[in-house]
Design an enzyme around this catalytic site. Structure first.
Site, PDB file in Angstrom:
ATOM      1  N   GLY A 164       7.751   6.836  27.942  1.00 31.93           N
ATOM      2  CA  GLY A 164       6.724   5.814  28.083  1.00 31.93           C
ATOM      3  C   GLY A 164       6.500   4.995  26.823  1.00 31.93           C
ATOM      4  N   ARG A 291      14.026   9.666  38.196  1.00 32.57           N
ATOM      5  CA  ARG A 291      12.977   9.393  39.189  1.00 32.57           C
ATOM      6  C   ARG A 291      13.102   7.928  39.595  1.00 32.57           C
ATOM      7  NH1 ARG A 291      10.095   6.127  35.920  1.00 32.57           N
ATOM      8  NH2 ARG A 291      10.011   6.686  33.711  1.00 32.57           N
ATOM      9  N   ARG A 337       4.639  -7.435  35.440  1.00 33.54           N
ATOM     10  CA  ARG A 337       3.601  -6.397  35.564  1.00 33.54           C
ATOM     11  C   ARG A 337       2.254  -7.019  35.234  1.00 33.54           C
ATOM     12  NH1 ARG A 337       5.969  -0.677  33.348  1.00 33.54           N
ATOM     13  NH2 ARG A 337       8.141  -1.000  33.934  1.00 33.54           N
TER      14      ARG A 337
HETATM   15  P1  ADP Z   1      10.865   5.910  26.332  1.00 35.00           P
HETATM   16  O1  ADP Z   1      11.512   7.133  26.850  1.00 35.00           O
HETATM   17  O2  ADP Z   1       9.590   6.158  25.612  1.00 35.00           O
HETATM   18  O3  ADP Z   1      10.789   4.782  27.337  1.00 35.00           O
HETATM   19  P2  ADP Z   1      13.275   4.782  25.216  1.00 35.00           P
HETATM   20  O4  ADP Z   1      14.200   5.658  24.456  1.00 35.00           O
HETATM   21  O5  ADP Z   1      13.619   4.476  26.637  1.00 35.00           O
HETATM   22  O6  ADP Z   1      11.821   5.401  25.158  1.00 35.00           O
HETATM   23  O7  ADP Z   1      13.059   3.406  24.446  1.00 35.00           O
HETATM   24  C1  ADP Z   1      12.079   2.474  24.824  1.00 35.00           C
HETATM   25  C2  ADP Z   1      12.322   1.166  24.085  1.00 35.00           C
HETATM   26  O8  ADP Z   1      12.318   1.364  22.676  1.00 35.00           O
HETATM   27  C3  ADP Z   1      13.656   0.502  24.380  1.00 35.00           C
HETATM   28  O9  ADP Z   1      13.648  -0.260  25.539  1.00 35.00           O
HETATM   29  C4  ADP Z   1      13.856  -0.346  23.119  1.00 35.00           C
HETATM   30  O10 ADP Z   1      13.089  -1.545  23.184  1.00 35.00           O
HETATM   31  C5  ADP Z   1      13.285   0.526  22.028  1.00 35.00           C
HETATM   32  N1  ADP Z   1      14.337   1.349  21.416  1.00 35.00           N
HETATM   33  C6  ADP Z   1      14.625   2.646  21.696  1.00 35.00           C
HETATM   34  N2  ADP Z   1      15.670   3.078  20.938  1.00 35.00           N
HETATM   35  C7  ADP Z   1      16.046   2.044  20.162  1.00 35.00           C
HETATM   36  C8  ADP Z   1      17.069   1.844  19.170  1.00 35.00           C
HETATM   37  N3  ADP Z   1      17.913   2.820  18.833  1.00 35.00           N
HETATM   38  N4  ADP Z   1      17.156   0.616  18.594  1.00 35.00           N
HETATM   39  C9  ADP Z   1      16.305  -0.381  18.926  1.00 35.00           C
HETATM   40  N5  ADP Z   1      15.336  -0.267  19.836  1.00 35.00           N
HETATM   41  C10 ADP Z   1      15.195   0.933  20.459  1.00 35.00           C
END
Ligand code: ADP
Length: 442
Positions: A164, A291, A337
């Site tokens: 999240g 999910r 959203r």
């Molecule tokens: P969560 O599980 O909290 O959704 P994510 O790993 O999916 O976290 O990452 C959410 C957002 O964070 C990504 O869409 C991106 O914008 C940013 N992000 C995550 N990892 C990186 C990275 N290695 N480099 C740049 N941005 C990142």
């Protein structure tokens, strides 16, 4: 076949699931907290059961109460929706141990994919590129500094159990690293009851592109194209669209094939999404969401399918209603959203109507927006022949949307849609910050 289904969730997603069940002739049982007694999902379901007080931990996160509600109302299955217990392996286990069907992957799959460190290993095993970074949890500042030097700053520390958009910390210089490690692992422990963290290279202004998949757990895996979710605020998605303006047919085929291979490799069952970061024509695996996702309607529009229906069919041991390994995308779809910026009572509610517009919401005139839950109160989804027309339809729809009594982000969504970088399709995850936190590119 599933005849009665309990929906272990609230808000728009509960309403969304109830609608598909009605189409399939499935009896629905809603659960509600004391704060949601008069909510739309409670009214729409065939039966509704109170599962506790307003606080989520005593109601929507209370596994015992949910299972008891499902058993006493003679349900065959439980749909967890999104958020709450939807990626909690203990919940999936408890559901199946009670002799009920869990609409989602097995507890074992959820456990493996829910850990960001473990899921990176799974991706590598399946031959899918992952963001450069540590393949093992960060154990001490010295070895972490070595990895950071190898991959280069900035780096990002992530909670292995995070989600999240929470549990992430960007480190821009070597001297910040030791302090950042101790804060990140303390926060990870406090928020997710697990202090494990790992490190990745922090890509500057990448795109977030994800592939939607359906898998019957018996060898048929199909990908439903991508969703571009690069418009984010504080790492949380605000606007999603399909197809992505930066993905061409060849890249779509390659990302799709990689995703299908990963799901086949682990024998995944159900609907799921693989999230990637994309930059300069390269893509890297980020994580799997085991999910259905908030933004699933975008894919439903371009693929002309009902993802909740496919989830129910898969859980019933039936076939997915899509052939082959890749669905065909038609036109362009986009979702905005609508978030409540303040809690309160909705005094006027008039959602947009007209051609090509869908609104998923639990609001109505007189509805109470509670401070206890997620602030997302509606999703406006539109479908057009191309991106340009889709943006025009979305702007028309958002301007038609009247919500009074609470403040929403509708106006700022319109600003993003009208901005030059968004219209050109050429932007990254920092678009929101660029538009609203100083440097103005409008
Ligand atoms: P969560 O599980 O909290 O959704 P994510 O790993 O999916 O976290 O990452 C959410 C957002 O964070 C990504 O869409 C991106 O914008 C940013 N992000 C995550 N990892 C990186 C990275 N290695 N480099 C740049 N941005 C990142």
């Amino acid at each position: 076949m599933i005849r009665s289904l309990l929906i272990a969730n609230r808000g728009e997603i509960a309403v969304r699931i109830i609608r598909t069940c009605k189409e399939m002739g499935i009896r629905t049982v809603a659960v509600y907290s004391e704060a949601d007694r008069d909510s739309l999902h409670t009214q729409m379901a065939d039966q509704a059961v109170c599962i506790g007080p307003a606080s989520s931990k005593d109601s929507y996160l209370n596994i015992g109460n949910l299972i008891t509600a499902a058993c006493t109302t003679r349900c065959d299955a439980i749909h967890p929706g999104v958020g709450f217990l939807s990626e909690n392996p203990k919940f999936a286990e408890a559901v199946e141990e009670s002799g009920l069907i869990f609409i989602g992957p097995t507890a074992q799959t959820i456990r493996m994919l829910g850990d960001k460190v473990q899921s990176r290993h799974t991706a590598v095993e399946a031959g899918v590129p992952v963001t450069p970074g540590s393949m093992e949890p960060i154990s001490d500042a010295t070895s972490a500094a070595q990895i950071a030097d190898e991959i280069g700053y900035p780096v990002i520390l992530k909670a292995a159990a995070g989600g999240g958009g929470r549990g992430m910390r960007i480190v821009r210089e070597p001297k910040e690293l030791p302090g950042a490690i101790s804060i990140a692992s303390r926060e990870a422990l406090a928020f997710f009851a697990d202090g494990t963290i790992h490190m990745e290279k922090y890509l500057l202004n990448p795109r977030h592109v994800e592939i939607q998949l359906l898998s019957d757990g018996k060898g048929h895996v199909v990908h439903l194209g991508e969703r571009d979710c690069s418009v984010q605020k504080n790492h949380q998605k605000l606007i999603e669209e399909s197809p992505s303006p930066i993905i061409d047919e060849q890249m779509r085929r390659q990302m799709g094939a990689d995703s299908v291979r990963l799901f086949s490799h682990i024998g995944y069952r159900g609907a799921g999404t693989i999230e990637f970061l994309v930059q300069d024509g390269n893509y890297w695996f980020m994580e799997v969401n085991a999910r259905v996702q908030v933004e699933h309607p975008v894919t439903e529009m371009v693929c002309s399918t009902d993802i909740i229906r496919q989830q129910i069919l898969i859980a019933s041991g039936k076939s997915i209603e899509l052939d082959g390994s890749a669905a065909k995308l038609t036109g362009h779809a986009m979702e905005c959203r609508v978030n409540a910026l303040t809690p309160g009572i909705v005094t006027t509610f008039s959602p947009p109507l007209g051609p090509s517009v869908r609104v998923d919401t639990h609001l109505f005139q007189g509805a109470q927006v509670s401070p206890h839950y997620d602030p997302m109160v509606a999703k406006v989804i539109v479908h057009g022949p191309d991106r340009q027309r889709t943006i025009e339809i979305m702007l028309r729809a958002l301007r038609e949307f009247k919500i009074e009594g609470i403040k929403t982000n509708i106006e700022s969504q319109c600003i993003i849609l009208q901005s030059k970088p968004f219209r050109s399709g050429s932007f990254g995850t920092d678009l929101h910050a660029r538009l609203f936190d100083g440097e103005n590119t409008r």
